[in-house]
Design a protein around this motif. Sequence first.
Motif: not given
Length: 122
Positions: A37-47
């Motif tokens: 998964f990845r999560q950028a600042p201010g964004k939801q975690r995504e697969l």
Amino acid sequence: QVQLVESGGGLVQAGGSLRLSCAASGRSISSYTMGWFRQAPGKQRELVADITSGGSTNYRDSVKGRFTISRDNAKNTVYLQMNNLKPEETAVYYCAGRVGRRTVASSLYDYWGRGTQVTVSS
């Protein structure tokens, strides 16, 4: 319990490559579905990608053809090869595992690493 530790993140220029590793300890993950998964600042975690115990892989559309997920059960490790990286892919990348079928829902994963930062400069 399973402990997951990611490594391989860093700073890379756009178009560059990185290989992330997720080393598991505590028990074998060979029967687990594993995901990145990845999560950028201010964004939801995504697969980003996942791989089943049988080796079936799945990718989000935006990374298809550029990222490759793999696993080495003998080493109890999962990898994510990332090629042609883009600045918008700057994020913290997490490894996760679950007992069961693949799912895009991060809340259904049982085990998580602490993440590794990937920064892609333009």
